[in-house]
Design a protein around this motif. Structure first.
Motif, PDB file in Angstrom:
ATOM      1  N   MET A 134       0.877  -1.222  -0.029  1.00 33.04           N
ATOM      2  CA  MET A 134       0.018   0.196   0.211  1.00 33.04           C
ATOM      3  C   MET A 134       0.901   1.257   0.055  1.00 33.04           C
ATOM      4  N   GLY A 135       1.811   1.141   0.627  1.00 32.40           N
ATOM      5  CA  GLY A 135       2.817   2.213   0.834  1.00 32.40           C
ATOM      6  C   GLY A 135       4.239   2.303   0.180  1.00 32.40           C
ATOM      7  N   VAL A 136       4.973   3.148   0.046  1.00 34.91           N
ATOM      8  CA  VAL A 136       6.274   3.018  -0.437  1.00 34.91           C
ATOM      9  C   VAL A 136       7.347   2.935   0.689  1.00 34.91           C
ATOM     10  N   PRO A 137       8.190   1.849   0.765  1.00 42.51           N
ATOM     11  CA  PRO A 137       8.915   1.426   1.976  1.00 42.51           C
ATOM     12  C   PRO A 137      10.098   2.638   2.017  1.00 42.51           C
ATOM     13  N   GLU A 138      10.440   3.197   3.162  1.00 45.89           N
ATOM     14  CA  GLU A 138      11.510   4.102   3.305  1.00 45.89           C
ATOM     15  C   GLU A 138      12.842   3.032   2.881  1.00 45.89           C
ATOM     16  N   HIS A 139      13.868   3.911   2.121  1.00 46.68           N
ATOM     17  CA  HIS A 139      15.045   3.399   1.639  1.00 46.68           C
ATOM     18  C   HIS A 139      15.940   2.626   2.857  1.00 46.68           C
ATOM     19  N   SER A 140      15.941   3.377   3.969  1.00 44.81           N
ATOM     20  CA  SER A 140      16.848   3.010   5.180  1.00 44.81           C
ATOM     21  C   SER A 140      16.349   1.718   5.656  1.00 44.81           C
ATOM     22  N   TYR A 141      15.255   1.143   5.300  1.00 37.56           N
ATOM     23  CA  TYR A 141      14.660  -0.016   5.999  1.00 37.56           C
ATOM     24  C   TYR A 141      14.622  -1.226   4.972  1.00 37.56           C
ATOM     25  N   ARG A 142      14.912  -0.931   3.611  1.00 42.04           N
ATOM     26  CA  ARG A 142      14.622  -1.983   2.497  1.00 42.04           C
ATOM     27  C   ARG A 142      15.841  -3.031   2.458  1.00 42.04           C
ATOM     28  N   SER A 143      16.952  -2.579   3.061  1.00 40.12           N
ATOM     29  CA  SER A 143      18.096  -3.538   3.207  1.00 40.12           C
ATOM     30  C   SER A 143      17.838  -4.483   4.490  1.00 40.12           C
ATOM     31  N   ARG A 144      17.335  -4.218   5.466  1.00 39.36           N
ATOM     32  CA  ARG A 144      17.056  -4.570   6.672  1.00 39.36           C
ATOM     33  C   ARG A 144      15.764  -5.470   7.105  1.00 39.36           C
ATOM     34  N   THR A 145      14.796  -5.501   5.757  1.00 38.69           N
ATOM     35  CA  THR A 145      13.446  -6.439   5.908  1.00 38.69           C
ATOM     36  C   THR A 145      13.497  -7.398   5.180  1.00 38.69           C
ATOM     37  N   ASN A 146      12.812  -8.536   5.785  1.00 40.17           N
ATOM     38  CA  ASN A 146      12.522  -9.919   4.941  1.00 40.17           C
ATOM     39  C   ASN A 146      11.284 -10.073   5.203  1.00 40.17           C
ATOM     40  N   PHE A 147      10.508 -10.488   4.246  1.00 38.73           N
ATOM     41  CA  PHE A 147       9.038 -10.765   4.326  1.00 38.73           C
ATOM     42  C   PHE A 147       8.708 -12.248   3.955  1.00 38.73           C
ATOM     43  N   THR A 148       7.960 -12.766   4.712  1.00 39.60           N
ATOM     44  CA  THR A 148       7.244 -14.064   4.270  1.00 39.60           C
ATOM     45  C   THR A 148       5.576 -13.945   4.435  1.00 39.60           C
ATOM     46  N   SER A 149       5.162 -14.718   3.178  1.00 43.24           N
ATOM     47  CA  SER A 149       3.545 -14.865   3.524  1.00 43.24           C
ATOM     48  C   SER A 149       3.263 -16.165   2.925  1.00 43.24           C
ATOM     49  N   LYS A 150       2.123 -16.803   3.989  1.00 46.74           N
ATOM     50  CA  LYS A 150       1.477 -18.051   3.417  1.00 46.74           C
ATOM     51  C   LYS A 150       0.121 -17.553   3.417  1.00 46.74           C
ATOM     52  N   TYR A 151      -0.904 -18.557   3.355  1.00 48.07           N
ATOM     53  CA  TYR A 151      -2.196 -18.259   3.176  1.00 48.07           C
ATOM     54  C   TYR A 151      -2.824 -17.316   4.054  1.00 48.07           C
ATOM     55  N   ASN A 152      -2.698 -17.480   5.469  1.00 44.42           N
ATOM     56  CA  ASN A 152      -3.185 -16.556   6.519  1.00 44.42           C
ATOM     57  C   ASN A 152      -2.234 -15.751   7.296  1.00 44.42           C
ATOM     58  N   ILE A 153      -0.966 -16.131   7.022  1.00 43.91           N
ATOM     59  CA  ILE A 153       0.320 -15.509   7.938  1.00 43.91           C
ATOM     60  C   ILE A 153       0.991 -14.506   7.123  1.00 43.91           C
ATOM     61  N   LYS A 154       1.282 -13.568   7.670  1.00 40.57           N
ATOM     62  CA  LYS A 154       2.407 -12.476   6.878  1.00 40.57           C
ATOM     63  C   LYS A 154       3.474 -12.188   8.125  1.00 40.57           C
ATOM     64  N   VAL A 155       4.641 -12.309   7.677  1.00 36.50           N
ATOM     65  CA  VAL A 155       5.478 -11.923   8.741  1.00 36.50           C
ATOM     66  C   VAL A 155       6.624 -10.959   8.125  1.00 36.50           C
TER      67      VAL A 155
END
Length: 97
Positions: free
Chosen positions: A29-50
């Motif tokens: 929905m929003g544009v991630p800030e540059h300073s966080y892009r290299s430190r985030t990792n995202f996983t998604s399954k049917y009903n879980i977003k981490v």
């Protein structure tokens, strides 16, 4: 963790509010800030977003929000807030759309 009783895809956004300023970390929905892009990792399954945030420091302390919205629907948003302190990390779960 969330439930989706429709076939519509879910839009999501993870953010951090620190000193009354919102910082988008990851999402569709929003544009991630540059300073966080290299430190985030995202996983998604049917009903879980981490979202994983590496190299967590006291500068990352604040209120974390996960917002969910059904795609193609009126902008009804469900969200969950968690206050995060480096020495007291907790798990967030439980949003239903």
């Amino acid at each position: 963790r969330h439930e989706n009783s429709t076939t519509s895809p879910i839009q999501y956004e993870f953010s951090l509010t620190r000193e009354k300023k919102k910082h988008v970390l990851y999402g569709t929905m929003g544009v991630p800030e540059h300073s966080y892009r290299s430190r985030t990792n995202f996983t998604s399954k049917y009903n879980i977003k981490v979202l994983y945030l590496s190299s967590f420091t006291t500068k990352d302390e604040g209120t974390y929000t996960c917002e969910l919205r059904l795609s193609g629907q009126p902008p009804i948003t469900s969200s969950k807030n968690v206050s995060v302190l480096r020495d007291k990390l907790v798990k967030c779960e439980g949003i239903s759309l």
